[in-house]
Design an enzyme around this catalytic site. Sequence first.
Site, mmCIF file in Angstrom:
data_model
loop_
_atom_site.group_PDB
_atom_site.id
_atom_site.type_symbol
_atom_site.label_atom_id
_atom_site.label_comp_id
_atom_site.label_asym_id
_atom_site.label_seq_id
_atom_site.Cartn_x
_atom_site.Cartn_y
_atom_site.Cartn_z
ATOM 1 N N HIS A 207 0.803 -1.222 0.000
ATOM 2 C CA HIS A 207 0.000 0.000 0.000
ATOM 3 C C HIS A 207 0.837 1.274 0.000
ATOM 4 O O HIS A 207 0.297 2.374 -0.093
ATOM 5 C CB HIS A 207 -0.902 0.033 1.240
HETATM 6 C C1 UD1 Z 1 -1.006 6.176 5.716
HETATM 7 C C2 UD1 Z 1 0.423 6.515 6.128
HETATM 8 C C3 UD1 Z 1 1.299 5.299 5.920
HETATM 9 C C4 UD1 Z 1 0.751 4.089 6.653
HETATM 10 C C5 UD1 Z 1 -0.693 3.865 6.268
HETATM 11 C C6 UD1 Z 1 -1.270 2.779 7.142
HETATM 12 C C7 UD1 Z 1 1.080 8.854 5.791
HETATM 13 C C8 UD1 Z 1 1.888 9.790 4.981
HETATM 14 N N1 UD1 Z 1 0.953 7.612 5.326
HETATM 15 O O1 UD1 Z 1 -1.002 5.879 4.344
HETATM 16 O O2 UD1 Z 1 2.602 5.569 6.440
HETATM 17 O O3 UD1 Z 1 1.516 2.970 6.285
HETATM 18 O O4 UD1 Z 1 -1.457 5.061 6.484
HETATM 19 O O5 UD1 Z 1 -2.299 2.094 6.539
HETATM 20 O O6 UD1 Z 1 0.565 9.235 6.822
HETATM 21 N N2 UD1 Z 1 -8.534 5.957 2.059
HETATM 22 C C9 UD1 Z 1 -9.772 5.368 2.195
HETATM 23 N N3 UD1 Z 1 -10.266 5.206 3.456
HETATM 24 C C10 UD1 Z 1 -9.607 5.595 4.559
HETATM 25 C C11 UD1 Z 1 -8.350 6.209 4.422
HETATM 26 C C12 UD1 Z 1 -7.820 6.372 3.159
HETATM 27 O O7 UD1 Z 1 -10.401 4.985 1.231
HETATM 28 O O8 UD1 Z 1 -10.121 5.396 5.672
HETATM 29 C C13 UD1 Z 1 -7.956 6.112 0.705
HETATM 30 C C14 UD1 Z 1 -8.171 7.502 0.125
HETATM 31 O O9 UD1 Z 1 -8.364 7.337 -1.248
HETATM 32 C C15 UD1 Z 1 -6.851 8.195 0.406
HETATM 33 C C16 UD1 Z 1 -5.853 7.046 0.307
HETATM 34 O O10 UD1 Z 1 -6.529 5.912 0.808
HETATM 35 O O11 UD1 Z 1 -6.583 9.210 -0.500
HETATM 36 C C17 UD1 Z 1 -4.574 7.285 1.096
HETATM 37 O O12 UD1 Z 1 -4.858 7.577 2.463
HETATM 38 P P1 UD1 Z 1 -3.804 8.400 3.361
HETATM 39 O O13 UD1 Z 1 -4.312 8.544 4.735
HETATM 40 O O14 UD1 Z 1 -3.387 9.643 2.651
HETATM 41 O O15 UD1 Z 1 -2.525 7.504 3.361
HETATM 42 P P2 UD1 Z 1 -2.331 5.931 3.493
HETATM 43 O O16 UD1 Z 1 -1.960 5.406 2.140
HETATM 44 O O17 UD1 Z 1 -3.472 5.324 4.188
HETATM 45 N N1 UDP Z 2 -3.501 -5.242 9.189
HETATM 46 C C1 UDP Z 2 -4.806 -5.695 9.418
HETATM 47 N N2 UDP Z 2 -5.533 -6.098 8.332
HETATM 48 C C2 UDP Z 2 -5.057 -6.083 7.063
HETATM 49 C C3 UDP Z 2 -3.722 -5.620 6.849
HETATM 50 C C4 UDP Z 2 -2.980 -5.193 7.938
HETATM 51 O O1 UDP Z 2 -5.276 -5.736 10.555
HETATM 52 O O2 UDP Z 2 -5.784 -6.472 6.138
HETATM 53 C C5 UDP Z 2 -2.708 -4.772 10.351
HETATM 54 C C6 UDP Z 2 -1.424 -5.523 10.581
HETATM 55 O O3 UDP Z 2 -1.639 -6.618 11.426
HETATM 56 C C7 UDP Z 2 -0.514 -4.471 11.204
HETATM 57 C C8 UDP Z 2 -1.043 -3.167 10.672
HETATM 58 O O4 UDP Z 2 -2.309 -3.447 10.084
HETATM 59 O O5 UDP Z 2 -0.645 -4.460 12.618
HETATM 60 C C9 UDP Z 2 -0.100 -2.607 9.650
HETATM 61 O O6 UDP Z 2 -0.686 -1.483 9.074
HETATM 62 P P1 UDP Z 2 -0.297 -0.940 7.633
HETATM 63 O O7 UDP Z 2 0.362 -2.022 6.847
HETATM 64 O O8 UDP Z 2 -1.518 -0.317 7.094
HETATM 65 O O9 UDP Z 2 0.705 0.246 7.985
HETATM 66 P P2 UDP Z 2 2.277 0.336 8.262
HETATM 67 O O10 UDP Z 2 2.619 -0.618 9.333
HETATM 68 O O11 UDP Z 2 2.975 0.060 6.965
HETATM 69 O O12 UDP Z 2 2.465 1.760 8.644
#
Ligand code: UD1
Ligand code: UDP
Length: 362
Positions: A207
């Site tokens: 992601h």
């Molecule tokens: C964010 C974090 C990343 C982390 C991830 C965990 C930053 C810069 N990035 O990335 O480090 O690994 O969270 O999962 O803070 N969206 C939805 N529903 C939601 C949230 C987001 O559909 O509840 C979609 C939207 O299209 C949005 C995109 O995901 O534009 C990205 O969301 P965003 O919060 O900007 O960053 P993540 O990729 O989730």
């Molecule tokens: N996770 C979850 N369901 C999923 C994928 C990930 O519960 O389908 C959990 C996973 O166990 C871990 C956390 O989400 O604890 C990791 O989050 P993510 O990969 O979104 O973010 P990152 O760790 O890269 O910031």
Amino acid sequence: MSSDLSFILGTRPEIIKLSPVIRACQQRDVPFSLIHTGQHYSDELDSVFFEQLELPAPEYNLSVGSGSQGKQTGEMIVEIESVLEEEQPDVVLVQGDTNSVLAGTIAATKIEGIEVGHVEAGLRSFDREMPEEINRRLADHSADYLFPPTETSRQQLLSEGLPDDWITVTGNTIVDAVMQNAEIAHEQSCVLSELGVEEEFGLLTAHRAENVDNRDRFISLLEGVAKAAREQELPVVYPIHPRAKKRIAEFDIDVPEAIRIMEPQDFLDFLVLEDEATIVFTDSGGVQEETCILQTPCVTLRDNTERPETVEVDANRIVGVEPDDIAEGTREMITVESEWENPFGDGTSAEQILDALEYDRE
Ligand code: UD1
Ligand code: UDP
């Protein structure tokens, strides 16, 4: 109302990794409040974890939602500042490297009388192209209390000039979360039979912006995982983050047949998948740690990691996104003996954080 401690959180990994600290506060009768930025808002990235981990509803939900880096972070700073001025906690805790962490740290540190603790301090990918690297560096250099998970991350903080007496190595709270939930996950979850993966299978999560926001890179990553899956004769399941799902549609990507896309899983089901998978492919930080804790081999689809401990104990290979490299890393990891030591602590991180902050047991 004034509380001693405020947690600022906004995304899936923050909810999961702060849950043991929140639980420890409840057990010690430490007054606290939860401030949710609303960075994640879809049920499958947010409310499902509050329910499953039995966390109290946040006192504040700022509903900031998605947006560009500046817009999202800026709106959070404004909103968090106004809540903190009302709430006036003694300490604010943030966890990790998201925009919610950066915003929470900046807002809190400038308000007189509030100190900031950064949980999971001192991690570095040394890749300044990643928004997370900027966030974690700025958070570390603005916080008053630093809680690195390992001695490696402590040394990094010291090398950047941060004072030793601000730093307490606590392990990573993800060990607490895994230990508190793994057994119950195996008891309750039916995910393996529901997904039809009761035999050998691979698990994929991808992601990160640097992978999925670049069409060529995302295609290469998927082809590499499919190549490895075909070679090893493993089906691969991919619980997909909404960011990646959006890009697949927007870039009109044909996902290879070997990879089965599905909705994001809840924490208990995901833990079972990680534990039972033959191999895990990921670009997630938390997943690199969890596979290391659960003794499941991991192949990381990135060019670097801020979790070098996982590579040092031979639980993880950093392979990038070239198909041949992914296939080769998979061949290597699949034969590794899963007998490494977990470098992230003994599951008492939350207790150690509260001890360091001198929130003693009543
Ligand atoms: C964010 C974090 C990343 C982390 C991830 C965990 C930053 C810069 N990035 O990335 O480090 O690994 O969270 O999962 O803070 N969206 C939805 N529903 C939601 C949230 C987001 O559909 O509840 C979609 C939207 O299209 C949005 C995109 O995901 O534009 C990205 O969301 P965003 O919060 O900007 O960053 P993540 O990729 O989730
Ligand atoms: N996770 C979850 N369901 C999923 C994928 C990930 O519960 O389908 C959990 C996973 O166990 C871990 C956390 O989400 O604890 C990791 O989050 P993510 O990969 O979104 O973010 P990152 O760790 O890269 O910031």
